[in-house]
Design a protein around this motif. Structure first.
Motif, short mmCIF file in Angstrom:
data_model
loop_
_atom_site.label_atom_id
_atom_site.label_comp_id
_atom_site.label_asym_id
_atom_site.label_seq_id
_atom_site.Cartn_x
_atom_site.Cartn_y
_atom_site.Cartn_z
N GLN A 223 0.81 -1.22 0.00
CA GLN A 223 0.00 0.00 0.00
C GLN A 223 0.84 1.27 0.00
O GLN A 223 0.48 2.28 0.59
N LEU A 224 1.99 1.20 -0.69
CA LEU A 224 2.83 2.39 -0.90
C LEU A 224 3.31 2.99 0.42
O LEU A 224 3.30 4.21 0.61
N ASP A 225 3.74 2.13 1.34
CA ASP A 225 4.29 2.61 2.61
C ASP A 225 5.65 3.25 2.37
O ASP A 225 6.55 2.64 1.80
N GLN A 252 -5.53 6.16 -2.91
CA GLN A 252 -4.14 5.93 -2.51
C GLN A 252 -3.18 6.18 -3.66
O GLN A 252 -2.08 6.70 -3.47
N ILE A 253 -3.58 5.80 -4.87
CA ILE A 253 -2.74 6.11 -6.03
C ILE A 253 -2.61 7.63 -6.18
O ILE A 253 -1.51 8.15 -6.42
N GLU A 254 -3.71 8.33 -6.00
CA GLU A 254 -3.69 9.78 -6.18
C GLU A 254 -2.82 10.47 -5.13
O GLU A 254 -2.14 11.46 -5.43
N THR A 255 -2.84 9.98 -3.90
CA THR A 255 -2.16 10.70 -2.81
C THR A 255 -0.77 10.17 -2.48
O THR A 255 0.08 10.92 -1.99
N ALA A 300 -6.12 5.05 -13.31
CA ALA A 300 -5.43 5.98 -12.40
C ALA A 300 -3.92 5.82 -12.51
O ALA A 300 -3.18 6.81 -12.53
N LEU A 301 -3.43 4.58 -12.59
CA LEU A 301 -2.00 4.34 -12.73
C LEU A 301 -1.50 4.91 -14.06
O LEU A 301 -0.45 5.57 -14.11
#
Length: 359
Positions: A223-225, A252-255, A300-301
């Motif tokens: 989760q992009l930690d 989460q992709i956006e932020t 989004a990606l």
């Protein structure tokens, strides 16, 4: 009398394999190099994360970091028999993945310029198992790679060989350790649901490319930690592969994607970074909501990738998932997690990309 004894031993050697006449002696796995670690000083010898991450990581990420996914022990020996004795950390089991993949071991040998599967070590019912992987081999020196469990950890490991055989550190520096491939992602990237460790796609690609691979897959928690991005940035990587989309939301992709990316890019301005789409899972053929979710995530990606390209970012690559699993629907266990067939198809998709960028 002396002549009779000589004849007896010669006859015994013909009638009985060398491995039968020789007892096994076990050697601590700590005597041999471990491949696949982002840094040498991790929390435990066979874990993936350094102890310092425990103060910052989410608990699920830390716990999964205790799994030995992608790690391998390298050694050489002229033994006719290879055996292993190991203790799993958790004795995990799952209802959709073979025990040999969850907490078993997998042995490969270097033969004719490539890595060849020897056999796997099946785990027992408890935490500690002793398993003979192979016996009755010709007693010649070989290079070996012993893959460790994908969904469990290793507390202790020893390798058994003939009492009169040698065992030592590898002579060949294979897989090549300079500029490894660093993979970041989800349960699939961690190895779910390979039948054995060597069939995880990260390990398949490591063998094909003869390049060390670092597996930072965290089941359900890619989760992009940012602390994982900082850990990745410490590695002088040949390429970073970001395959996190199945575990995140569009929000989460956006932020989080751009800050995660910047942590890597600021430390490695020229290193290739590969973005991988969410797989078109077989169950999305029927589940319309799941299919719509995959489309939204991939859109989004793709939009973030487009923005990076337009802003002048270089050495970034995008892998579509359209042909990742084939069109027959046969490459997963449960509509999501890959079988060995799925892992092989995924490796086939990534191989030409990674071969091209690993200059």
């Amino acid at each position: 009398m002396k002549k009779n004894l000589i004849c007896f031993f010669l006859l015994a050697g013909l009638l009985f394999p060398f491995s039968v006449l020789s007892q096994l002696v076990y050697h601590e796995g700590s005597s041999f190099p471990v491949y696949g670690k982002s840094r040498e000083s991790t929390f435990g010898r066979y874990t993936r994360l350094p102890g310092s991450v425990a103060d910052f990581a989410r608990r699920p990420v830390w716990d999964l970091g205790l799994h030995s996914a992608g790690l391998a022990v390298r050694f050489r020996s002229n033994s006719t028999t290879i055996s292993v004795r190991w203790t799993n950390t958790f004795c995990n089991s799952m209802n959709h993945m073979a025990p040999t993949g969850v907490r078993g071991l997998d042995l490969y040998a270097w033969v004719d310029g490539g890595w060849r599967f020897v056999n796997c070590a099946r785990p027992g019912s408890g935490k500690t198992t002793e398993s003979r992987i192979v016996s009755d081999m010709v007693p010649e020196e070989r290079e070996y790679m012993l893959y460790l469990p994908l969904y469990d950890g290793i507390d202790s490991l020893s390798i058994g060989v003939d009492s009169c055989a040698m065992i030592g550190a590898p002579r060949l520096s294979y897989p090549v350790r300079e500029h490894p491939i660093v993979f970041y992602g989800t349960s699939i990237l961690q190895g779910g649901c390979s039948s054995r460790p060597g069939m995880a796609h990260t390990n398949i690609l490591s063998r094909r490319l003869n390049r060390e691979a670092i597996n930072l897959g965290f089941s359900g928690n890619g989760q992009l930690d940012y602390e994982i991005a900082h850990l990745m940035a410490e590695v002088d990587a040949g390429v970073f592969v970001l395959d996190f989309v199945p575990n995140v939301t569009v929000e989460q992709i956006e932020t989080k994607l751009l800050p995660f990316y910047r942590i890597l890019r600021d430390r490695h301005p020229d290193t290739p970074i590969v973005f991988v789409e969410d797989p078109v899972f077989p169950h999305t053929f029927f589940d319309v909501q799941a299919a719509a979710s995959v489309r939204r995530l991939n859109a989004a990606l793709a939009e973030h990738y487009r923005r990076l390209r337009e802003s002048g970012e270089r050495n970034i690559y995008y892998v579509s998932s359209e042909d990742m699993l084939g069109d027959d629907g046969e490459a997963t266990v449960d509509g999501i997690h890959f079988t060995d067939l799925g892992m092989m198809r995924y490796a086939d998709l990534l191989y030409p990309v990674l071969r091209r960028v690993l200059k």
